[in-house]
Design an enzyme around this catalytic site. Structure first.
Site, short mmCIF file in Angstrom:
data_model
loop_
_atom_site.label_atom_id
_atom_site.label_comp_id
_atom_site.label_asym_id
_atom_site.label_seq_id
_atom_site.Cartn_x
_atom_site.Cartn_y
_atom_site.Cartn_z
CG HIS A 185 22.72 -49.83 25.41
ND1 HIS A 185 23.51 -49.04 25.11
CD2 HIS A 185 21.56 -49.50 24.83
CE1 HIS A 185 23.37 -47.93 24.02
NE2 HIS A 185 21.92 -48.29 24.15
CG ASP A 202 18.89 -43.17 25.09
OD1 ASP A 202 18.10 -44.00 24.43
OD2 ASP A 202 19.58 -42.52 24.37
#
Length: 385
Positions: free
Chosen positions: A42, A249
């Site tokens: 994102h 991540d």
């Protein structure tokens, strides 16, 4: 002589430019792009949470904690624009109603593909406990004891560890990125040290110790799905041209740890891991991987250990097979120790004895109930008068 050197430099420059063009547009006449899988992080967001002494609480953020910012929206637009350029000629340049774009989501509690670390998984927790006993983890803990105490005191956190300090860095990083003044204790040196510990926490999750087995229980799950999609497209073409997974991540780190291509640093906002499936004129398939981690540069080629960048599909599948779980739930179970085996055997023996006693008791009760009322057995020679 000077002219010859200049000529070589021009040739080298031309070759470099051609190489860059190939990265931007990997399509060639001798082969065709058949399928693309994207796994992207994102964009820029507000902090997920904060610490007790933080002067900037949730009301400082227009959309609250953990929400995409305007900067994050722009990063997604830039990623989409770059992908549109990269796959010009592969994807349609305009919208067609015959080619809709379905979006699939699942509740967080049911997410078993993109949110890492996956759990509950007792074997993975056992591996993490064993990782905490490794020299690398122990040395890191000793070297940062005083630093963690300082950060805990300044933030008001009471349970700060090597594995949780990344939350502090994340909050400070978000605040700094958006122009908020950090407290005096969060100096550039402190921020640099927090960033290093944040990267260490990622390696703790998916590496340092028994990385291959951790991969089978974590990033290998997503890799298994990607392998399945590649195989389906190479055999039956039952999927769309492009699949995109929107993730975090930790998703990218887990996946790249499983592929053994992780560079040791956190994946930046809107970074994207790319899998491209090509078919040669002779019918053979190959896989190429790229990582877009900087918006102003073309994606970096990623090379799977043991294979060239243009990796034959069968070799890609063979080399990644060891980190793909066969039965995730089964592999997550803890192996029985000798002591556990003895207990199980003892319980089985006791259970068998109890079962036999119950059968014997029921047999006696059944025979007693089977006798007619008032019946009494008379022995031979007894007086009948």
């Amino acid at each position: 002589m000077a002219g010859r050197q200049l000529g070589w430099r021009r040739a080298d420059l031309l070759q470099l430019l051609l190489g860059v063009n190939l990265l931007v547009m990997p399509l060639t006449q001798a082969r065709s792009l058949r399928f693309v899988t994207l796994v992207y992080r994102h964009g820029d967001r507000s902090p997920v949470n904060t610490y007790p002494k933080d002067p900037y609480q949730e009301d400082k953020w227009p959309q609250g904690f953990g929400q995409l910012t305007k900067e994050g929206m722009l990063q997604h637009w830039e990623l989409g624009h770059a992908l549109r350029q990269r796959y010009h000629g592969f994807l349609n340049a305009s919208y067609h109603r015959q080619e809709p774009i379905p979006v699939h989501t699942v509740p967080v509690a049911e997410e078993k593909l993109l949110k890492f670390p996956l759990g509950p998984c007792p074997r993975y927790e056992q591996l993490q406990n064993e990782t905490r006993q490794t020299p690398e983890y122990q040395n890191e803990s000793v070297q940062n004891t005083q630093f963690l105490d300082m950060v805990a005191n300044e933030t008001g956190l009471t349970d700060l560890t090597l594995e949780t300090v990344w939350n502090v860095y994340d909050t400070l990083f978000c605040e700094q990125t958006h122009g908020l003044i950090l407290p005096a204790w969060a100096s550039p040196q402190t921020m640099q040290r927090l960033r290093r510990l944040k990267d260490f926490s990622f390696r703790f999750l998916f590496g340092i110790y028994e990385q291959a087995e951790k991969a089978r229980l974590q990033g290998g799950v997503l890799l298994a799905q990607i392998r399945k999609n590649l195989t389906l497209m190479a055999t039956a073409s039952q999927l769309p041209k492009l699949l995109a997974y929107s993730a975090h991540d930790t998703t990218l780190v887990a996946l790249q740890m499983a592929l053994d291509v992780y560079n040791g640093e956190q994946a930046p906002y809107a970074s994207c891991h790319i899998f491209e499936l090509y078919q040669d004129d002779n019918g053979n398939f190959s896989v190429e991987m790229y990582f877009r981690n900087e918006s102003n540069k073309v994606p970096w080629p990623l090379i799977l250990p043991g294979c060239p960048h243009r990796c034959p599909l069968q070799d890609f599948l063979r080399l990644t097979e060891p980190v793909v779980p066969k039965d995730w739930e089964q592999e997550c179970r803890l192996a029985s120790s000798p002591a556990d085996t003895e207990v199980i055997v003892a319980l089985a023996v006791c259970g068998s004895i109890l079962f036999l006693l119950i059968v014997l008791l029921l047999t006696v009760l059944f025979r007693m109930q089977a006798q007619p009322p008032g019946y009494r057995h008379i022995a031979d020679g007894e007086d009948h008068a």
